[in-house]
Design a protein around this motif. Sequence first.
Motif, PDB file in Angstrom:
ATOM      1  N   SER A  61       0.838  -1.190   0.000  1.00 31.72           N
ATOM      2  CA  SER A  61       0.000   0.000   0.000  1.00 31.72           C
ATOM      3  C   SER A  61       0.879   1.248   0.000  1.00 31.72           C
ATOM      4  O   SER A  61       2.078   1.189   0.299  1.00 31.72           O
ATOM      5  CB  SER A  61      -0.897   0.008   1.245  1.00 31.72           C
ATOM      6  N   THR A  62       0.284   2.379  -0.317  1.00 33.28           N
ATOM      7  CA  THR A  62       1.016   3.652  -0.303  1.00 33.28           C
ATOM      8  C   THR A  62       1.563   3.929   1.090  1.00 33.28           C
ATOM      9  O   THR A  62       2.710   4.358   1.240  1.00 33.28           O
ATOM     10  CB  THR A  62       0.088   4.800  -0.749  1.00 33.28           C
ATOM     11  N   GLU A  63       0.774   3.660   2.118  1.00 36.40           N
ATOM     12  CA  GLU A  63       1.216   3.886   3.491  1.00 36.40           C
ATOM     13  C   GLU A  63       2.435   3.032   3.820  1.00 36.40           C
ATOM     14  O   GLU A  63       3.361   3.480   4.490  1.00 36.40           O
ATOM     15  CB  GLU A  63       0.077   3.617   4.480  1.00 36.40           C
ATOM     16  N   ALA A  64       2.447   1.799   3.341  1.00 37.38           N
ATOM     17  CA  ALA A  64       3.590   0.916   3.591  1.00 37.38           C
ATOM     18  C   ALA A  64       4.842   1.441   2.884  1.00 37.38           C
ATOM     19  O   ALA A  64       5.943   1.398   3.442  1.00 37.38           O
ATOM     20  CB  ALA A  64       3.280  -0.502   3.135  1.00 37.38           C
ATOM     21  N   HIS A  65       4.684   1.972   1.672  1.00 38.85           N
ATOM     22  CA  HIS A  65       5.828   2.568   0.956  1.00 38.85           C
ATOM     23  C   HIS A  65       6.388   3.753   1.738  1.00 38.85           C
ATOM     24  O   HIS A  65       7.614   3.921   1.832  1.00 38.85           O
ATOM     25  CB  HIS A  65       5.406   3.030  -0.440  1.00 38.85           C
ATOM     26  N   ILE A  66       5.509   4.559   2.295  1.00 35.15           N
ATOM     27  CA  ILE A  66       5.932   5.727   3.071  1.00 35.15           C
ATOM     28  C   ILE A  66       6.671   5.275   4.330  1.00 35.15           C
ATOM     29  O   ILE A  66       7.726   5.815   4.676  1.00 35.15           O
ATOM     30  CB  ILE A  66       4.718   6.618   3.398  1.00 35.15           C
ATOM     31  N   GLY A 117      23.055   5.413  21.627  1.00 25.65           N
ATOM     32  CA  GLY A 117      22.658   4.132  21.057  1.00 25.65           C
ATOM     33  C   GLY A 117      21.918   4.347  19.746  1.00 25.65           C
ATOM     34  O   GLY A 117      21.845   5.450  19.222  1.00 25.65           O
ATOM     35  N   GLN A 118      21.367   3.267  19.233  1.00 24.15           N
ATOM     36  CA  GLN A 118      20.652   3.342  17.954  1.00 24.15           C
ATOM     37  C   GLN A 118      19.315   4.038  18.107  1.00 24.15           C
ATOM     38  O   GLN A 118      18.735   4.091  19.192  1.00 24.15           O
ATOM     39  CB  GLN A 118      20.416   1.941  17.396  1.00 24.15           C
ATOM     40  N   ILE A 119      18.821   4.525  16.984  1.00 24.24           N
ATOM     41  CA  ILE A 119      17.481   5.102  16.933  1.00 24.24           C
ATOM     42  C   ILE A 119      16.494   3.952  16.747  1.00 24.24           C
ATOM     43  O   ILE A 119      16.682   3.082  15.900  1.00 24.24           O
ATOM     44  CB  ILE A 119      17.359   6.092  15.757  1.00 24.24           C
ATOM     45  N   VAL A 120      15.439   3.949  17.559  1.00 20.26           N
ATOM     46  CA  VAL A 120      14.406   2.920  17.497  1.00 20.26           C
ATOM     47  C   VAL A 120      13.088   3.600  17.135  1.00 20.26           C
ATOM     48  O   VAL A 120      12.737   4.625  17.717  1.00 20.26           O
ATOM     49  CB  VAL A 120      14.266   2.191  18.850  1.00 20.26           C
ATOM     50  N   ILE A 121      12.382   3.027  16.164  1.00 16.29           N
ATOM     51  CA  ILE A 121      11.088   3.579  15.739  1.00 16.29           C
ATOM     52  C   ILE A 121       9.998   2.564  16.082  1.00 16.29           C
ATOM     53  O   ILE A 121       9.788   1.604  15.338  1.00 16.29           O
ATOM     54  CB  ILE A 121      11.064   3.874  14.228  1.00 16.29           C
ATOM     55  N   PRO A 122       9.294   2.759  17.186  1.00 20.43           N
ATOM     56  CA  PRO A 122       8.228   1.812  17.521  1.00 20.43           C
ATOM     57  C   PRO A 122       6.952   2.030  16.698  1.00 20.43           C
ATOM     58  O   PRO A 122       6.145   1.114  16.557  1.00 20.43           O
ATOM     59  CB  PRO A 122       7.967   2.059  19.003  1.00 20.43           C
ATOM     60  N   GLU A 123       6.788   3.252  16.143  1.00 22.22           N
ATOM     61  CA  GLU A 123       5.528   3.521  15.437  1.00 22.22           C
ATOM     62  C   GLU A 123       5.692   4.679  14.458  1.00 22.22           C
ATOM     63  O   GLU A 123       6.399   5.649  14.723  1.00 22.22           O
ATOM     64  CB  GLU A 123       4.438   3.868  16.452  1.00 22.22           C
ATOM     65  N   ILE A 124       5.012   4.553  13.335  1.00 23.49           N
ATOM     66  CA  ILE A 124       4.851   5.656  12.384  1.00 23.49           C
ATOM     67  C   ILE A 124       3.349   5.809  12.222  1.00 23.49           C
ATOM     68  O   ILE A 124       2.660   4.877  11.809  1.00 23.49           O
ATOM     69  CB  ILE A 124       5.519   5.344  11.033  1.00 23.49           C
ATOM     70  N   SER A 125       2.838   6.986  12.581  1.00 27.09           N
ATOM     71  CA  SER A 125       1.389   7.161  12.602  1.00 27.09           C
ATOM     72  C   SER A 125       0.979   8.414  11.830  1.00 27.09           C
ATOM     73  O   SER A 125       1.823   9.146  11.318  1.00 27.09           O
ATOM     74  CB  SER A 125       0.897   7.258  14.047  1.00 27.09           C
ATOM     75  N   GLU A 126      -0.317   8.644  11.810  1.00 31.09           N
ATOM     76  CA  GLU A 126      -0.895   9.842  11.205  1.00 31.09           C
ATOM     77  C   GLU A 126      -0.373  10.082   9.789  1.00 31.09           C
ATOM     78  O   GLU A 126      -0.012  11.192   9.423  1.00 31.09           O
ATOM     79  CB  GLU A 126      -0.625  11.081  12.074  1.00 31.09           C
ATOM     80  N   ILE A 127      -0.339   9.022   8.984  1.00 30.86           N
ATOM     81  CA  ILE A 127       0.110   9.167   7.597  1.00 30.86           C
ATOM     82  C   ILE A 127      -1.015   9.811   6.804  1.00 30.86           C
ATOM     83  O   ILE A 127      -2.133   9.302   6.759  1.00 30.86           O
ATOM     84  CB  ILE A 127       0.498   7.803   6.998  1.00 30.86           C
ATOM     85  N   ASP A 128      -0.702  10.936   6.190  1.00 29.76           N
ATOM     86  CA  ASP A 128      -1.681  11.684   5.406  1.00 29.76           C
ATOM     87  C   ASP A 128      -1.109  11.880   4.002  1.00 29.76           C
ATOM     88  O   ASP A 128      -0.115  12.587   3.830  1.00 29.76           O
ATOM     89  CB  ASP A 128      -1.982  13.031   6.071  1.00 29.76           C
ATOM     90  N   VAL A 129      -1.729  11.241   3.026  1.00 28.12           N
ATOM     91  CA  VAL A 129      -1.244  11.287   1.646  1.00 28.12           C
ATOM     92  C   VAL A 129      -2.094  12.272   0.857  1.00 28.12           C
ATOM     93  O   VAL A 129      -3.318  12.224   0.889  1.00 28.12           O
ATOM     94  CB  VAL A 129      -1.315   9.889   0.990  1.00 28.12           C
ATOM     95  N   ASN A 130      -1.409  13.165   0.134  1.00 29.39           N
ATOM     96  CA  ASN A 130      -2.084  14.126  -0.728  1.00 29.39           C
ATOM     97  C   ASN A 130      -1.347  14.119  -2.067  1.00 29.39           C
ATOM     98  O   ASN A 130      -0.393  14.875  -2.260  1.00 29.39           O
ATOM     99  CB  ASN A 130      -2.079  15.512  -0.087  1.00 29.39           C
ATOM    100  N   GLY A 131      -1.755  13.222  -2.962  1.00 26.13           N
ATOM    101  CA  GLY A 131      -1.084  13.094  -4.255  1.00 26.13           C
ATOM    102  C   GLY A 131       0.305  12.498  -4.093  1.00 26.13           C
ATOM    103  O   GLY A 131       0.470  11.410  -3.573  1.00 26.13           O
TER     104      GLY A 131
END
Length: 168
Positions: A61-66, A117-131
């Motif tokens: 999906s587009t969100e997964a690509h982002i 230490g390393q950067i950890v990303i537990p979540e990516i949220s509020e994805i808003d796609v506009n074109g």
Amino acid sequence: MAKRADDQGRSESGGRSDDQMTPAPSWKAAWPFLVALGLVVVAAVGISISYLIRPADDRMSTEAHIQHAVNDVYTARNELDYTRYREATCAAELASDSFPDEDTFVEQNRVSFEENGQIVIPEISEIDVNGDRATAQVHWHFDETPDSEQVTDVVVVREDGDWKVCTS
């Protein structure tokens, strides 16, 4: 008329009981099941072929690509991989005077890694796609300080079919 013990299983008319009279199933009775099985096999083969022919990137999906684009930037920082970092960054950012050269990138991220230490990303949220432009909130923290999560708004743009992280 009384039945004798050796007559059990025979009816009063002298024939076989109902259990013994059922005919053997024929292939005609199995056809609906065979046709259904054939349809399932054809569908499974069709789905398998489509997965083999169509690359995984096309199925996302587009969100997964982002999310992958954002992860690529942070992973490149963790691994001190300047080439990967450049590949995940938009053209406008690459052309900017403030974009770091390889030595600066490696040094800044090495210092950050050694201190936090390393950067950890537990979540990516509020994805808003506009074109061809999207925004997302990246929830992240350093390995050494998991309780101090930060949220950063990230801009992601589509360039030549690929999503890239941009500052604006």
